[in-house]
Every structure is written in structure tokens, then in C-alpha cells.
Write a protein that holds these residues in place. Structure first.
Motif, PDB file in Angstrom:
ATOM      1  N   LEU A  45      75.782   9.265 -93.481  1.00 44.68           N
ATOM      2  CA  LEU A  45      75.038  10.570 -93.965  1.00 44.68           C
ATOM      3  C   LEU A  45      75.264  11.959 -93.600  1.00 44.68           C
ATOM      4  CD1 LEU A  45      71.254   8.628 -94.391  1.00 44.68           C
ATOM      5  CD2 LEU A  45      73.051   9.370 -96.090  1.00 44.68           C
ATOM      6  N   LYS A  46      75.461  12.146 -92.375  1.00 43.74           N
ATOM      7  CA  LYS A  46      75.899  13.343 -91.587  1.00 43.74           C
ATOM      8  C   LYS A  46      76.920  13.900 -92.217  1.00 43.74           C
ATOM      9  CE  LYS A  46      75.892  15.751 -87.468  1.00 43.74           C
ATOM     10  NZ  LYS A  46      75.887  15.520 -85.847  1.00 43.74           N
ATOM     11  N   SER A  47      77.961  13.160 -92.417  1.00 44.74           N
ATOM     12  CA  SER A  47      79.284  13.585 -93.039  1.00 44.74           C
ATOM     13  C   SER A  47      79.088  13.826 -94.393  1.00 44.74           C
ATOM     14  CB  SER A  47      80.375  12.243 -92.724  1.00 44.74           C
ATOM     15  OG  SER A  47      80.342  12.061 -91.403  1.00 44.74           O
ATOM     16  N   GLN A  48      78.344  12.932 -95.059  1.00 42.73           N
ATOM     17  CA  GLN A  48      78.327  13.175 -96.493  1.00 42.73           C
ATOM     18  C   GLN A  48      77.432  14.516 -96.887  1.00 42.73           C
ATOM     19  OE1 GLN A  48      79.573  11.391 -99.158  1.00 42.73           O
ATOM     20  NE2 GLN A  48      78.723  13.124-100.410  1.00 42.73           N
ATOM     21  N   TYR A  78      81.936  26.673 -87.859  1.00 49.70           N
ATOM     22  CA  TYR A  78      80.418  26.662 -88.282  1.00 49.70           C
ATOM     23  C   TYR A  78      79.912  25.389 -87.926  1.00 49.70           C
ATOM     24  CZ  TYR A  78      76.287  26.565 -91.010  1.00 49.70           C
ATOM     25  OH  TYR A  78      75.106  26.319 -91.392  1.00 49.70           O
ATOM     26  N   ILE A  79      80.279  24.150 -88.208  1.00 45.03           N
ATOM     27  CA  ILE A  79      79.661  23.084 -88.217  1.00 45.03           C
ATOM     28  C   ILE A  79      79.687  22.704 -86.843  1.00 45.03           C
ATOM     29  CG2 ILE A  79      79.829  20.440 -88.731  1.00 45.03           C
ATOM     30  CD1 ILE A  79      78.660  21.932 -91.117  1.00 45.03           C
ATOM     31  N   ARG A  80      80.645  22.872 -85.930  1.00 48.82           N
ATOM     32  CA  ARG A  80      80.803  22.706 -84.746  1.00 48.82           C
ATOM     33  C   ARG A  80      79.825  23.342 -83.719  1.00 48.82           C
ATOM     34  NH1 ARG A  80      86.296  21.286 -85.532  1.00 48.82           N
ATOM     35  NH2 ARG A  80      86.759  23.333 -85.458  1.00 48.82           N
ATOM     36  N   SER A  81      79.631  24.597 -84.192  1.00 51.39           N
ATOM     37  CA  SER A  81      78.832  25.473 -83.615  1.00 51.39           C
ATOM     38  C   SER A  81      77.235  25.004 -83.746  1.00 51.39           C
ATOM     39  CB  SER A  81      78.992  26.987 -83.935  1.00 51.39           C
ATOM     40  OG  SER A  81      80.139  27.357 -83.481  1.00 51.39           O
ATOM     41  N   LYS A  82      76.910  24.728 -85.013  1.00 50.90           N
ATOM     42  CA  LYS A  82      75.825  24.210 -85.212  1.00 50.90           C
ATOM     43  C   LYS A  82      75.458  23.081 -84.548  1.00 50.90           C
ATOM     44  CE  LYS A  82      74.526  22.226 -89.195  1.00 50.90           C
ATOM     45  NZ  LYS A  82      74.486  21.911 -90.779  1.00 50.90           N
ATOM     46  N   GLU A  83      76.213  22.144 -84.358  1.00 50.22           N
ATOM     47  CA  GLU A  83      75.923  20.828 -83.558  1.00 50.22           C
ATOM     48  C   GLU A  83      75.846  21.091 -82.261  1.00 50.22           C
ATOM     49  OE1 GLU A  83      79.179  18.358 -84.649  1.00 50.22           O
ATOM     50  OE2 GLU A  83      78.229  17.831 -86.692  1.00 50.22           O
ATOM     51  N   SER A  84      76.467  21.993 -81.727  1.00 46.13           N
ATOM     52  CA  SER A  84      76.241  22.399 -80.292  1.00 46.13           C
ATOM     53  C   SER A  84      74.986  23.012 -80.019  1.00 46.13           C
ATOM     54  CB  SER A  84      77.225  23.526 -79.936  1.00 46.13           C
ATOM     55  OG  SER A  84      77.247  24.081 -78.544  1.00 46.13           O
ATOM     56  N   THR A  86      72.465  22.625 -81.892  1.00 50.57           N
ATOM     57  CA  THR A  86      71.384  21.648 -82.206  1.00 50.57           C
ATOM     58  C   THR A  86      71.266  20.834 -80.914  1.00 50.57           C
ATOM     59  OG1 THR A  86      71.831  21.559 -84.447  1.00 50.57           O
ATOM     60  CG2 THR A  86      70.736  19.478 -83.690  1.00 50.57           C
ATOM     61  N   ALA A  87      72.392  20.351 -80.071  1.00 49.22           N
ATOM     62  CA  ALA A  87      72.225  19.627 -78.990  1.00 49.22           C
ATOM     63  C   ALA A  87      71.820  20.495 -78.011  1.00 49.22           C
ATOM     64  CB  ALA A  87      73.640  19.059 -78.498  1.00 49.22           C
ATOM     65  N   ARG A  88      71.918  21.559 -77.661  1.00 45.90           N
ATOM     66  CA  ARG A  88      71.099  22.445 -76.704  1.00 45.90           C
ATOM     67  C   ARG A  88      69.846  22.508 -76.878  1.00 45.90           C
ATOM     68  NH1 ARG A  88      73.760  27.870 -76.414  1.00 45.90           N
ATOM     69  NH2 ARG A  88      74.407  27.594 -78.314  1.00 45.90           N
ATOM     70  N   ARG A  89      69.401  22.645 -78.024  1.00 44.74           N
ATOM     71  CA  ARG A  89      67.965  22.528 -78.536  1.00 44.74           C
ATOM     72  C   ARG A  89      67.381  21.351 -78.315  1.00 44.74           C
ATOM     73  NH1 ARG A  89      65.311  21.432 -84.169  1.00 44.74           N
ATOM     74  NH2 ARG A  89      66.881  19.764 -83.747  1.00 44.74           N
ATOM     75  N   ASN A  90      67.793  20.354 -78.480  1.00 41.22           N
ATOM     76  CA  ASN A  90      67.396  18.986 -78.047  1.00 41.22           C
ATOM     77  C   ASN A  90      67.169  18.618 -76.716  1.00 41.22           C
ATOM     78  OD1 ASN A  90      67.006  18.248 -80.827  1.00 41.22           O
ATOM     79  ND2 ASN A  90      69.284  17.180 -80.899  1.00 41.22           N
ATOM     80  N   VAL A  91      68.083  19.474 -75.805  1.00 45.86           N
ATOM     81  CA  VAL A  91      67.770  19.364 -74.432  1.00 45.86           C
ATOM     82  C   VAL A  91      66.672  19.997 -73.901  1.00 45.86           C
ATOM     83  CG1 VAL A  91      68.689  20.219 -72.221  1.00 45.86           C
ATOM     84  CG2 VAL A  91      70.157  18.695 -74.103  1.00 45.86           C
ATOM     85  N   LEU A  92      66.513  21.355 -74.490  1.00 43.60           N
ATOM     86  CA  LEU A  92      65.455  21.967 -74.475  1.00 43.60           C
ATOM     87  C   LEU A  92      64.118  21.466 -74.609  1.00 43.60           C
ATOM     88  CD1 LEU A  92      67.085  25.667 -75.014  1.00 43.60           C
ATOM     89  CD2 LEU A  92      66.328  24.941 -72.715  1.00 43.60           C
ATOM     90  N   VAL A  93      64.049  20.781 -75.814  1.00 44.38           N
ATOM     91  CA  VAL A  93      62.729  20.308 -76.436  1.00 44.38           C
ATOM     92  C   VAL A  93      62.575  19.040 -75.454  1.00 44.38           C
ATOM     93  CG1 VAL A  93      62.055  19.086 -78.375  1.00 44.38           C
ATOM     94  CG2 VAL A  93      63.108  21.010 -78.892  1.00 44.38           C
TER      95      VAL A  93
END
Length: 129
Positions: A45-48, A78-84, A86-93
Motif C-alpha cells: 500500500l505504501k509503494s502504491q 524527497y520520499i527518503r527524506s520524508k521517511e527519515s 517520520t522515523a525520527r518523529r516516531n522515536v520522539l513520540v
């Protein structure tokens, strides 16, 4: 005699539902396989979604073939930066959730300050009201 016949008829009538029941055997679900299937589904789904977003951007910008080939690496960065991010945000959350679950009494906070001082060697002065 009528009593016995009525009782026998009652027992036969009451036993019909038990004979009509069939035993069903269901295989046990392989939980690991279910989790793996769900992860694969989420990845698909993410790839799509990424492909669809790329198509929308290309259509809205009205790019030709040369511009599309130049745009694709920029979009992938852009996609790689966005995923990075998001990953940092998840760690902070997750850190925030852990911090909010802690015991925040005054004594516990003072112990944390002393522990922090021992570990880092720097002085952090807490501000208490």
C-alpha cells in the motif's frame, strides 16, 4: 402406556438437534504468517501510494519524458527524506509516551537530576515552582 410412549416421543424429538449438528474442524491460524502478510500488505500500500503521488505530481506539472527522468531522482530523495523525518518523529513520540508514563513526583525528578549529573558530568538545574 401412553406416558411411556409420550416420554419416548419427547426424547426422540429432543435428540434430533444433537444429530443434526456437524463437527467443524478449523485449522489453527499461523500467527507469524498473518503478521508477515500484513507487513507485506502495508508495504504494498505504501509503494502504491508513492507511485500514485508521483503520477499526480507529474500530471499536475505537465512534465514531458525528459523532465520526468530528471524529476524522478528528486522525488525519490524527497520520499527518503520524508521517511527519515517520520522515523525520527516516531522515536520522539515514543520517548514522549515513556516520559508521560513515568512517576513525576518531586522526589523522582530530583533522583533523575542526580542520575543525569552522574552520567553526563554536567549540572542541570531543575526549576520547580
Amino acid at each position: 402406556m401412553t406416558k411411556y410412549l409420550a416420554t419416548l416421543l419427547l426424547l426422540v424429538t429432543m435428540s434430533f438437534p444433537t444429530f443434526s449438528q456437524t463437527e467443524t474442524i478449523r485449522k489453527a491460524s499461523n500467527r507469524a504468517s498473518d503478521v508477515e502478510d500484513m507487513e507485506n500488505y502495508e508495504r504494498m500500500l505504501k509503494s502504491q501510494l508513492n507511485v500514485d503521488l508521483r503520477a499526480v505530481a507529474i500530471n499536475n506539472l505537465e512534465l514531458d519524458a525528459k523532465q520526468i527522468s530528471d524529476f524522478t531522482p528528486i522525488y525519490l530523495d524527497y520520499i527518503r527524506s520524508k521517511e527519515s523525518i517520520t522515523a525520527r518523529r516516531n522515536v520522539l513520540v515514543n520517548q514522549y509516551i515513556e516520559e508521560m508514563a513515568e512517576d513525576d513526583t518531586r522526589k523522582d525528578e530530583m533522583n533523575e537530576q542526580v542520575t543525569s549529573l552522574k552520567i553526563t558530568g554536567s549540572l542541570r538545574l531543575p526549576i520547580w515552582s
